[in-house]
Design a protein around this motif. Sequence first.
Motif, mmCIF file in Angstrom:
data_model
loop_
_atom_site.group_PDB
_atom_site.id
_atom_site.type_symbol
_atom_site.label_atom_id
_atom_site.label_comp_id
_atom_site.label_asym_id
_atom_site.label_seq_id
_atom_site.Cartn_x
_atom_site.Cartn_y
_atom_site.Cartn_z
ATOM 1 N N SER A 231 -2.186 9.897 -28.839
ATOM 2 C CA SER A 231 -1.758 10.864 -27.831
ATOM 3 C C SER A 231 -2.418 10.558 -26.483
ATOM 4 N N ASP A 232 -3.701 10.242 -26.511
ATOM 5 C CA ASP A 232 -4.405 9.919 -25.265
ATOM 6 C C ASP A 232 -3.890 8.619 -24.655
ATOM 7 N N THR A 233 -3.460 7.686 -25.501
ATOM 8 C CA THR A 233 -2.897 6.429 -24.999
ATOM 9 C C THR A 233 -1.608 6.696 -24.234
ATOM 10 N N ASP B 228 0.807 -1.217 0.000
ATOM 11 C CA ASP B 228 0.000 0.000 0.000
ATOM 12 C C ASP B 228 0.846 1.276 0.000
ATOM 13 N N THR B 229 2.117 1.174 -0.375
ATOM 14 C CA THR B 229 2.974 2.365 -0.380
ATOM 15 C C THR B 229 2.959 3.110 -1.710
ATOM 16 N N GLY B 230 2.284 2.558 -2.708
ATOM 17 C CA GLY B 230 2.178 3.219 -4.001
ATOM 18 C C GLY B 230 0.746 3.248 -4.491
ATOM 19 N N LYS B 231 0.464 4.138 -5.428
ATOM 20 C CA LYS B 231 -0.875 4.239 -5.998
ATOM 21 C C LYS B 231 -1.094 3.095 -6.982
ATOM 22 N N GLN B 232 -2.084 2.258 -6.682
ATOM 23 C CA GLN B 232 -2.359 1.103 -7.532
ATOM 24 C C GLN B 232 -2.928 1.535 -8.882
ATOM 25 N N TRP B 233 -2.678 0.710 -9.883
ATOM 26 C CA TRP B 233 -3.262 0.962 -11.192
ATOM 27 C C TRP B 233 -4.780 0.840 -11.118
ATOM 28 N N PRO B 234 -5.512 1.650 -11.892
ATOM 29 C CA PRO B 234 -6.978 1.489 -11.915
ATOM 30 C C PRO B 234 -7.354 0.125 -12.481
ATOM 31 N N PRO B 235 -8.403 -0.501 -11.972
ATOM 32 C CA PRO B 235 -8.750 -1.860 -12.409
ATOM 33 C C PRO B 235 -9.101 -1.977 -13.883
ATOM 34 N N ASP B 236 -9.540 -0.858 -14.497
ATOM 35 C CA ASP B 236 -9.899 -0.894 -15.915
ATOM 36 C C ASP B 236 -8.779 -0.382 -16.814
ATOM 37 N N LEU B 237 -7.550 -0.330 -16.316
ATOM 38 C CA LEU B 237 -6.440 0.242 -17.069
ATOM 39 C C LEU B 237 -6.241 -0.431 -18.426
ATOM 40 N N LEU B 238 -6.198 -1.747 -18.448
ATOM 41 C CA LEU B 238 -5.940 -2.445 -19.702
ATOM 42 C C LEU B 238 -7.076 -2.249 -20.694
ATOM 43 N N SER B 239 -8.325 -2.340 -20.230
ATOM 44 C CA SER B 239 -9.449 -2.183 -21.146
ATOM 45 C C SER B 239 -9.509 -0.757 -21.695
ATOM 46 N N ARG B 240 -9.217 0.228 -20.865
ATOM 47 C CA ARG B 240 -9.193 1.619 -21.342
ATOM 48 C C ARG B 240 -8.089 1.829 -22.368
ATOM 49 N N THR B 241 -6.937 1.236 -22.107
ATOM 50 C CA THR B 241 -5.826 1.360 -23.046
ATOM 51 C C THR B 241 -6.155 0.691 -24.367
ATOM 52 N N ASP B 242 -6.739 -0.495 -24.307
ATOM 53 C CA ASP B 242 -7.153 -1.192 -25.525
ATOM 54 C C ASP B 242 -8.137 -0.352 -26.339
ATOM 55 N N GLU B 243 -9.081 0.285 -25.652
ATOM 56 C CA GLU B 243 -10.078 1.103 -26.344
ATOM 57 C C GLU B 243 -9.427 2.304 -27.033
ATOM 58 N N ALA C 54 2.711 3.962 -29.562
ATOM 59 C CA ALA C 54 1.657 3.924 -28.538
ATOM 60 C C ALA C 54 0.849 2.637 -28.581
ATOM 61 N N HIS C 55 0.707 2.059 -29.782
ATOM 62 C CA HIS C 55 -0.093 0.843 -29.918
ATOM 63 C C HIS C 55 0.522 -0.354 -29.199
ATOM 64 N N THR C 56 1.794 -0.231 -28.783
ATOM 65 C CA THR C 56 2.441 -1.342 -28.083
ATOM 66 C C THR C 56 2.306 -1.245 -26.567
ATOM 67 N N ILE C 57 1.752 -0.163 -26.053
ATOM 68 C CA ILE C 57 1.594 -0.022 -24.603
ATOM 69 C C ILE C 57 0.770 -1.162 -24.003
ATOM 70 N N PRO C 58 -0.329 -1.593 -24.636
ATOM 71 C CA PRO C 58 -1.053 -2.744 -24.071
ATOM 72 C C PRO C 58 -0.206 -4.011 -24.006
ATOM 73 N N TYR C 59 0.789 -4.132 -24.888
ATOM 74 C CA TYR C 59 1.677 -5.293 -24.843
ATOM 75 C C TYR C 59 2.422 -5.320 -23.505
ATOM 76 N N ASP C 60 2.910 -4.150 -23.096
ATOM 77 C CA ASP C 60 3.657 -4.088 -21.845
ATOM 78 C C ASP C 60 2.772 -4.390 -20.645
ATOM 79 N N PHE C 61 1.552 -3.864 -20.658
ATOM 80 C CA PHE C 61 0.640 -4.164 -19.551
ATOM 81 C C PHE C 61 0.336 -5.659 -19.475
ATOM 82 N N ARG C 62 0.263 -6.307 -20.621
ATOM 83 C CA ARG C 62 0.013 -7.752 -20.622
ATOM 84 C C ARG C 62 1.231 -8.534 -20.145
ATOM 85 N N VAL C 63 2.414 -8.085 -20.526
ATOM 86 C CA VAL C 63 3.631 -8.727 -20.034
ATOM 87 C C VAL C 63 3.718 -8.607 -18.510
#
Length: 265
Positions: free
Chosen positions: A148-150, A125-140, A181-190
């Motif tokens: 730019s928004d990605t 709990d020492t850091g701000k957790q990622w939002p639970p919908d992060l991957l789905s928002r990034t995919d969208e 930018a289109h590869t950012i979801p790849y990193d979240f999946r890794v």
Amino acid sequence: MSTVTSADGTTIAYTKVGSGPALILVDGALCHRDFGPMADLADGLAARFTVYFYDRRGRGESTDTAPYAVEREAEDLEALIAEAGGDVLMYGCSSGAALALEAAKRPGSGVRKLALYELPAITDDTGKQWPPDLLSRTDELVAADRRSDTVKLFMKTVGTPSFVIAIMRRTKVWKRLMAVAHTIPYDFRVLGDTGYGKPFPADRWSAVTQPTLVMVGGKSPEYMRNSQRRLAELLPNAEHRTLPGQTHMVKAAVQVPVLAEYFSS
């Protein structure tokens, strides 16, 4: 530039410099051979190693093949390992550290020794957790080609201050970030669920029995220092090291002697 072909037909571009034992460098998010830290690191290590650094799929001069899967990225490294002779040392930075672990845990991986720097993780709990919908928002955002928004969402997630993002959007750097930018979801999946405040799954990298050096910057946030210590405790054959004065943007001049000593021992 040289290339290898991955199992699914993707062309992976790489650069080879130096002489000595084979050492593969694995980039983090948004980086590739012409944009990021690995070229300087390779130059610093080339006197003692044959260094391979490459464009991860979808970046730089590498191609891409849909649909994405973490296993396919591990196969990209498998192809590069074979090209390097089948027996390699490997260094992974940021999300590249997670990808290096995924490659190393494969049976007969050919990875003899690993070094990792700051795998992005929030395990308490020492850091701000990622939002639970992060991957789905990034995919969208990627599906809508809102590059730019990605990038902006990614930067906010990793803690970049809003005023810094505003300045970056007015520079040429932002255009280079948008290009991949289109590869950012790849990193979240890794990375999987490393950013949600949960402990590392005990069995995720239990097959990584190779000697592993887990590094963290002495000026990095508490959550990062905590998670890297826990990663070293989790891996079967790991040691932990803090690099004084460093942050996530670690300096090549600091890392080169550390990596050279570790990989030469």
